[in-house]
Design a protein around this motif. Sequence first.
Motif, mmCIF file in Angstrom:
data_model
loop_
_atom_site.group_PDB
_atom_site.id
_atom_site.type_symbol
_atom_site.label_atom_id
_atom_site.label_comp_id
_atom_site.label_asym_id
_atom_site.label_seq_id
_atom_site.Cartn_x
_atom_site.Cartn_y
_atom_site.Cartn_z
ATOM 1 N N SER A 242 -13.401 -12.558 1.731
ATOM 2 C CA SER A 242 -13.996 -12.467 2.653
ATOM 3 C C SER A 242 -14.033 -14.096 3.541
ATOM 4 O O SER A 242 -14.500 -15.058 2.849
ATOM 5 C CB SER A 242 -15.441 -12.343 2.576
ATOM 6 N N ASN B 96 0.608 -1.133 0.125
ATOM 7 C CA ASN B 96 0.080 0.236 -0.230
ATOM 8 C C ASN B 96 0.813 1.263 0.597
ATOM 9 O O ASN B 96 0.627 1.919 0.320
ATOM 10 C CB ASN B 96 -1.167 -0.126 1.710
ATOM 11 N N GLY C 198 -11.327 -8.772 2.851
ATOM 12 C CA GLY C 198 -12.288 -7.672 2.128
ATOM 13 C C GLY C 198 -11.143 -6.477 1.752
ATOM 14 O O GLY C 198 -11.630 -5.852 0.833
ATOM 15 N N ASN C 199 -9.873 -6.408 2.846
ATOM 16 C CA ASN C 199 -8.973 -5.534 2.284
ATOM 17 C C ASN C 199 -8.640 -5.681 0.749
ATOM 18 O O ASN C 199 -8.040 -6.638 1.130
ATOM 19 C CB ASN C 199 -8.215 -5.342 3.430
ATOM 20 N N THR C 200 -7.887 -4.135 0.847
ATOM 21 C CA THR C 200 -7.480 -4.368 -1.138
ATOM 22 C C THR C 200 -6.808 -3.941 -0.828
ATOM 23 O O THR C 200 -5.919 -2.894 -0.138
ATOM 24 C CB THR C 200 -8.194 -3.670 -2.121
ATOM 25 N N TYR C 201 -5.256 -4.470 -1.346
ATOM 26 C CA TYR C 201 -4.110 -4.047 -1.512
ATOM 27 C C TYR C 201 -3.110 -3.638 -2.711
ATOM 28 O O TYR C 201 -3.445 -4.946 -3.115
ATOM 29 C CB TYR C 201 -3.025 -5.492 -0.379
ATOM 30 N N GLU C 202 -1.719 -2.898 -2.856
ATOM 31 C CA GLU C 202 -1.110 -2.598 -4.088
ATOM 32 C C GLU C 202 0.572 -3.135 -3.072
ATOM 33 O O GLU C 202 0.913 -2.890 -2.043
ATOM 34 C CB GLU C 202 -1.560 -1.275 -4.110
ATOM 35 N N THR D 118 -2.332 -6.371 -7.591
ATOM 36 C CA THR D 118 -3.390 -5.678 -6.465
ATOM 37 C C THR D 118 -3.695 -7.053 -6.388
ATOM 38 O O THR D 118 -4.802 -7.267 -7.815
ATOM 39 C CB THR D 118 -4.162 -4.633 -7.046
ATOM 40 N N PHE D 119 -4.381 -6.780 -5.706
ATOM 41 C CA PHE D 119 -5.282 -7.997 -4.644
ATOM 42 C C PHE D 119 -6.148 -8.036 -3.581
ATOM 43 O O PHE D 119 -6.172 -6.705 -3.209
ATOM 44 C CB PHE D 119 -4.547 -8.900 -4.720
ATOM 45 N N THR D 120 -7.622 -8.331 -3.666
ATOM 46 C CA THR D 120 -8.311 -8.502 -2.284
ATOM 47 C C THR D 120 -8.159 -9.701 -1.559
ATOM 48 O O THR D 120 -8.650 -10.437 -1.951
ATOM 49 C CB THR D 120 -9.543 -7.629 -2.941
ATOM 50 N N ALA D 121 -8.276 -9.360 -0.549
ATOM 51 C CA ALA D 121 -8.410 -10.919 0.383
ATOM 52 C C ALA D 121 -9.176 -11.172 0.647
ATOM 53 O O ALA D 121 -10.388 -10.491 0.781
ATOM 54 C CB ALA D 121 -7.857 -10.548 1.541
ATOM 55 N N VAL E 76 -2.892 -10.660 5.874
ATOM 56 C CA VAL E 76 -3.655 -9.513 5.518
ATOM 57 C C VAL E 76 -5.226 -9.388 5.992
ATOM 58 O O VAL E 76 -5.003 -10.839 6.705
ATOM 59 C CB VAL E 76 -3.837 -9.700 3.897
#
Length: 322
Positions: free
Chosen positions: A321, A269, A292-296, A316-319, A289
């Motif tokens: 839920s 991020n 539901g959070n998004t990470y770069e 970029t990815f989103t964990a 992580v």
Amino acid sequence: MGLRHLLGVALAFTLVTTGPAPAQASAPVTPPGAPLSVGTQYLSATTVDLSWMSAATGTNPIAVYEVYARRPGWTYPDRLVTTTTNAWVFVPIGGLRPATTYEMYVRARDTSGLTGPASAPVTITTLPSEIVPGPPVTTQVTATTATISWRPPAVAIDRIAGYDLIVPPATPTQPIQIRASTGPSTTSVQLTGLRPGTTYTFIVVVRYTDGTPRSAPSARGTVTTVPSVPPSPPSDLTVTTLTPTSVTLSWTASTPGDFPISRYFTYVNGGALGISNPGPDLRTITFAVYPGNTYEVYVRAVDQAGIYSAPSETVTFTAPSQ
């Protein structure tokens, strides 16, 4: 009295009583205040480092600080020796005469050209040239090393206890950094562990054995190390495993530049969190992580000289839920 005369009188009265209002006085323009706490360090035969605290701003922003010098008892005008935008850093003042007394003061000038009052003066007396070593001179410069030498002072060697090669502090609160110390007959040192493509400033201080109140510093000398080729950016950054609470990434190794790869840094991020791998052969990393959070994420290599590569591509990815 005729009607025409009465109308003329009325018109004249109206012009007098309804004329333009008097102009409002403009607000006074306030100059900058006087700089405070003028101090010195490393007084040599021809130079001194001067520092001061910022002046209070007046109506307009401060543009520059002007440093003046005068010789007590002389009738010549005060001499402007330098201008700078800095405050609360040590500003090198050169061009002084050995064994000479000066009074120095600082004034702030704003963006409109208005100059504020002078600071309290500081009095210095430069050192006799014979007790001061020559400035550091650099030879045999590489990306990470340099040989520094200097001329000894014109005094008997039995008065000299040794020399210190010092990086002078930039501000009054920064500590002194001694890069090397030598004995009385050694006037050259080789420095290692320097950063490629970096400029360093040094002074030489001679330590005396005969109770001289303070050691005599040289004028400043600088060296710029040779630039080096950085590693290439890591490539093929890929998310290999992703769960609601952890992620594993891997990448392809960077190509070394002038120095071997030391390790890789992973930034999450925008670099708010930097994660370092323990060595160059480990090109995968796992970290926590939140669902539901998004990470770069991107990765950079750093070589053994401390030179970083450009960032890899960003993933970029989103964990998921839970």
